[in-house]
Design a protein around this motif. Structure first.
Motif, mmCIF file in Angstrom:
data_model
loop_
_atom_site.group_PDB
_atom_site.id
_atom_site.type_symbol
_atom_site.label_atom_id
_atom_site.label_comp_id
_atom_site.label_asym_id
_atom_site.label_seq_id
_atom_site.Cartn_x
_atom_site.Cartn_y
_atom_site.Cartn_z
ATOM 1 N N LYS A 228 -44.205 1.432 21.801
ATOM 2 C CA LYS A 228 -44.760 0.988 22.938
ATOM 3 C C LYS A 228 -44.743 2.199 23.864
ATOM 4 C CE LYS A 228 -43.764 -2.766 26.273
ATOM 5 N NZ LYS A 228 -42.935 -3.812 26.545
ATOM 6 N N ILE A 229 -43.610 2.987 23.953
ATOM 7 C CA ILE A 229 -43.546 4.368 24.763
ATOM 8 C C ILE A 229 -44.858 5.017 24.588
ATOM 9 C CG2 ILE A 229 -42.639 6.277 25.463
ATOM 10 C CD1 ILE A 229 -39.863 5.145 24.465
ATOM 11 N N ILE A 230 -45.338 5.342 23.270
ATOM 12 C CA ILE A 230 -46.450 6.149 22.995
ATOM 13 C C ILE A 230 -47.751 5.508 23.414
ATOM 14 C CG2 ILE A 230 -47.778 7.034 21.123
ATOM 15 C CD1 ILE A 230 -45.140 7.360 19.447
ATOM 16 N N GLU A 231 -48.027 4.208 23.254
ATOM 17 C CA GLU A 231 -49.164 3.542 23.603
ATOM 18 C C GLU A 231 -49.270 3.373 25.231
ATOM 19 O OE1 GLU A 231 -48.709 -0.231 21.580
ATOM 20 O OE2 GLU A 231 -49.699 0.401 19.771
ATOM 21 N N ASN A 232 -48.063 3.518 25.838
ATOM 22 C CA ASN A 232 -48.070 3.436 27.447
ATOM 23 C C ASN A 232 -48.641 4.793 28.097
ATOM 24 O OD1 ASN A 232 -47.116 1.017 27.668
ATOM 25 N ND2 ASN A 232 -45.146 1.671 27.800
ATOM 26 N N TYR A 233 -48.748 5.971 27.002
ATOM 27 C CA TYR A 233 -49.168 7.231 27.547
ATOM 28 C C TYR A 233 -50.314 7.358 26.849
ATOM 29 C CZ TYR A 233 -44.993 8.791 29.736
ATOM 30 O OH TYR A 233 -44.018 9.056 30.713
ATOM 31 N N ASN A 234 -51.209 6.184 26.095
ATOM 32 C CA ASN A 234 -52.461 6.325 25.670
ATOM 33 C C ASN A 234 -52.451 7.343 24.237
ATOM 34 O OD1 ASN A 234 -53.912 4.885 27.576
ATOM 35 N ND2 ASN A 234 -53.815 6.595 28.896
ATOM 36 N N GLY A 235 -51.322 7.221 23.746
ATOM 37 C CA GLY A 235 -51.337 8.036 22.664
ATOM 38 C C GLY A 235 -51.355 7.212 21.081
ATOM 39 N N SER A 236 -51.154 7.712 19.926
ATOM 40 C CA SER A 236 -51.149 6.813 18.770
ATOM 41 C C SER A 236 -49.973 7.391 17.946
ATOM 42 C CB SER A 236 -52.348 6.921 17.878
ATOM 43 O OG SER A 236 -52.604 8.463 17.695
ATOM 44 N N ILE A 237 -49.260 6.654 16.912
ATOM 45 C CA ILE A 237 -48.347 6.968 16.044
ATOM 46 C C ILE A 237 -48.888 6.354 14.926
ATOM 47 C CG2 ILE A 237 -46.919 4.853 16.479
ATOM 48 C CD1 ILE A 237 -44.512 6.638 15.500
ATOM 49 N N SER A 238 -48.663 7.076 13.631
ATOM 50 C CA SER A 238 -49.202 6.806 12.165
ATOM 51 C C SER A 238 -48.028 7.584 11.444
ATOM 52 C CB SER A 238 -50.458 7.207 12.080
ATOM 53 O OG SER A 238 -50.903 8.427 12.039
ATOM 54 N N PHE A 239 -48.180 6.957 10.044
ATOM 55 C CA PHE A 239 -47.476 7.649 9.020
ATOM 56 C C PHE A 239 -47.961 7.401 7.581
ATOM 57 C CE2 PHE A 239 -46.556 2.930 8.670
ATOM 58 C CZ PHE A 239 -46.171 2.571 7.294
ATOM 59 N N LYS A 240 -47.567 8.359 6.905
ATOM 60 C CA LYS A 240 -48.077 8.254 5.351
ATOM 61 C C LYS A 240 -46.555 8.543 4.514
ATOM 62 C CE LYS A 240 -52.274 10.667 5.842
ATOM 63 N NZ LYS A 240 -53.195 11.824 5.662
ATOM 64 N N SER A 241 -46.462 7.613 3.491
ATOM 65 C CA SER A 241 -45.173 7.452 2.873
ATOM 66 C C SER A 241 -45.500 7.435 1.267
ATOM 67 C CB SER A 241 -44.449 6.380 3.619
ATOM 68 O OG SER A 241 -43.101 6.502 2.805
ATOM 69 N N GLU A 242 -44.367 8.121 0.757
ATOM 70 C CA GLU A 242 -44.767 7.929 -0.912
ATOM 71 C C GLU A 242 -43.129 7.593 -1.148
ATOM 72 O OE1 GLU A 242 -46.796 9.889 -4.800
ATOM 73 O OE2 GLU A 242 -47.062 10.740 -2.657
ATOM 74 N N GLU A 243 -43.062 6.532 -2.290
ATOM 75 C CA GLU A 243 -41.727 6.229 -2.627
ATOM 76 C C GLU A 243 -41.212 7.166 -3.217
ATOM 77 O OE1 GLU A 243 -40.652 2.048 -3.694
ATOM 78 O OE2 GLU A 243 -42.805 1.673 -3.294
ATOM 79 N N GLU A 244 -39.816 7.542 -3.128
ATOM 80 C CA GLU A 244 -39.038 8.698 -3.753
ATOM 81 C C GLU A 244 -39.632 10.213 -3.529
ATOM 82 O OE1 GLU A 244 -36.611 7.604 -5.108
ATOM 83 O OE2 GLU A 244 -36.830 5.434 -4.982
ATOM 84 N N LYS A 245 -40.472 10.331 -2.683
ATOM 85 C CA LYS A 245 -41.255 11.652 -2.168
ATOM 86 C C LYS A 245 -40.996 11.969 -0.589
ATOM 87 C CE LYS A 245 -44.272 12.485 -6.154
ATOM 88 N NZ LYS A 245 -45.719 12.752 -6.465
ATOM 89 N N GLY A 246 -40.963 10.969 -0.075
ATOM 90 C CA GLY A 246 -40.940 11.268 1.672
ATOM 91 C C GLY A 246 -41.748 10.344 2.272
ATOM 92 N N THR A 247 -41.573 10.509 3.702
ATOM 93 C CA THR A 247 -42.554 10.095 4.783
ATOM 94 C C THR A 247 -42.841 11.031 5.801
ATOM 95 O OG1 THR A 247 -41.346 7.849 4.448
ATOM 96 C CG2 THR A 247 -42.595 8.188 6.346
#
Length: 470
Positions: A441-460
């Protein structure tokens, strides 16, 4: 339209060439017939004035001095054969194998069986020139057959070929002009039709469920396009109505879920408080010398549960009402470095592509973003894992700065990835599950974006993209 123009041109060209060939054939047949009749009239005159008896054997004598005259006057070769097909006399000055030259037996038979007592045979020379050979009987005054007259006629179609060539040249010029005109008309028609369709297509492409969509104006005199426009405008009205209903439903659902969560979190400390009070009532003895210690333990237990309830209330209050942004000009790189100092883990590393990246931001909220993501990254790595790594990286990209936080922990399962930013969702044994929802919600208030990529047992890898503001 271009296809129709081209197809009609080809069809007219083919029909015209066939017509020219037919006209040439008719012309040559008619010309041969006229020449043949003229030669026969000339022959009848010679026979009537001849001093020799009119017999087949006398034909060479009768026409010996006149056959060249016949050939020159009528500009055709003239040959006389006897009734058995043997050559008697020819206008050619020299004929190879004259004695052996005879009319073919099949031609002779066809001539005898012909009702008109005349046949025309067509042959093709080596240079593909057509030769017509006319065969007919010459009769005496009593209408008895004296001989067979053969008139070879070479079809010269140069005139018709030249006419056909001139026609094709002129028609090709007309076709080019018509084709260019067809292209222009086709372009204007298609542009007029596709302009409205393109507008509808563009509107459909930007139509959003959660936004107010603009309607299209009707096009005068275009019923088909107007039908599409009316359908689109009706869809916009329906979509807007559905969006309002959906938004209302989502708000009601969110508040119901939030109320359930708040009630659940508050009930958790109330149960031990109730049990503690009931236990104290049953076991309380006024004469017990340890009453002071028991009262202190009882009070401490109640205070702990009250503090838990206060923490729950504060967490939901913070989520519902974000604090007012206190923006100031910050060096993002320095603030992130400072935020990482609270972590004692030596495997937390920091790198930046720039030494200084200044922007207008709330220091507390930026620190909260960094610390929350780094804390999650640390907690995702099992304690018994030998090699641990948490990397914090800052990049500058055009008018944005990018914060990347990666780890080599257990990763996020595919089933949980869709719910990772939802309030009250957590895979931990403790916590409210509001951390990622709050920073999102903080990031969107600044017109930004958050995303992620994750793979089990390898990390995020979490990627935060925020605009640089002066």
């Amino acid at each position: 339209m271009l296809f129709i123009t081209t197809f009609s041109t080809i069809l007219i060209t083919v029909v015209s060439l066939i017509h020219f060939r037919y006209e040439a054939k008719e012309y040559h047949e008619e010309r041969l017939s006229r020449k043949e009749n003229a030669i026969k009239e000339h022959i009848e005159y010679i026979l009537q004035t001849s001093k020799f008896p009119l017999t087949t054997n006398n034909i060479p004598s009768i026409f010996k001095g006149r056959i060249l005259e016949l050939s020159d006057i009528h500009s055709l070769e003239v040959n006389f054969f006897d009734l058995n097909g043997k050559l008697l006399l020819s206008s050619k000055s020299y004929i190879k194998n004259k004695k052996k030259r005879k009319i073919n037996a099949e031609i002779l038979k066809s001539l005898k069986n012909s009702t008109e007592k005349r046949i025309v045979i067509t042959k093709v020379k080596e240079n593909e020139t057509y030769i017509k050979s006319s065969y007919s009987y010459i009769k005496d005054a009593d209408f008895k057959n004296l001989a067979i007259l053969n008139i070879p006629y070479e079809e010269n179609s140069d005139f018709y070929n030249q006419e056909a060539e001139n026609f094709l040249t002129r028609y090709a010029q007309v076709f080019i002009i018509m084709f260019i005109i067809s292209i222009l008309i086709s372009y204007l028609l298609s542009s007029n039709i596709t302009k409205s369709i393109s507008q509808i297509s563009e509107k459909l492409g930007i139509t959003q469920l959660n936004e107010r969509n603009q309607k299209l104006k009707l096009q005068p005199g275009n019923q088909e396009i107007n039908g599409l426009i009316l359908a689109y405008n009706n869809m916009v009205d329906t979509l807007e109505e559905s969006a309002q209903k959906l938004a209302q439903s989502e708000r009601e659902h969110a508040w119901r879920e939030m109320a359930k969560q708040v009630a659940h979190e508050i009930k958790n400390p109330l149960t031990p408080m109730r049990l503690t009070i009931q236990s104290f009532q049953r076991k309380f003895d006024p004469n017990d010398p340890n009453n002071s210690q028991k009262l202190e333990d009882f009070s401490e237990t109640l205070i702990q549960q009250i503090d838990t309830m206060s923490t729950v209330a504060s967490a939901f209050s913070n989520f519902a009402n974000m604090p007012t942004q206190q923006n100031e000009r910050l060096n993002i790189v320095q603030v992130c470095k400072t935020a990482l100092e609270i972590f004692n883990e030596d495997y937390v590393d920091f790198i930046s592509s720039e030494n200084e990246i200044y922007t207008s931001f709330d220091r507390t909220q930026l620190t909260r973003i960094v610390t929350n993501l780094v804390k999650n990254a640390i907690q995702s790595i099992p304690e018994n894992q030998k090699f641990k790594s948490v990397m914090v990286e800052i990049l500058k990209e055009d008018t944005n700065f990018i914060l990347k936080i990666s780890d080599n922990g257990i990763g996020i399962s595919f089933e949980n990835q869709a719910y990772i930013f939802e309030p009250k969702f957590t895979t931990k044994n403790s916590g409210m599950g509001l951390g990622l929802a709050i920073i999102k919600k903080i990031i969107e208030n600044y017109n930004g974006s958050i995303s992620f990529k994750s793979e089990e047992e390898k990390g995020t890898l979490f990627t935060v993209k925020l605009p640089i503001k002066n």
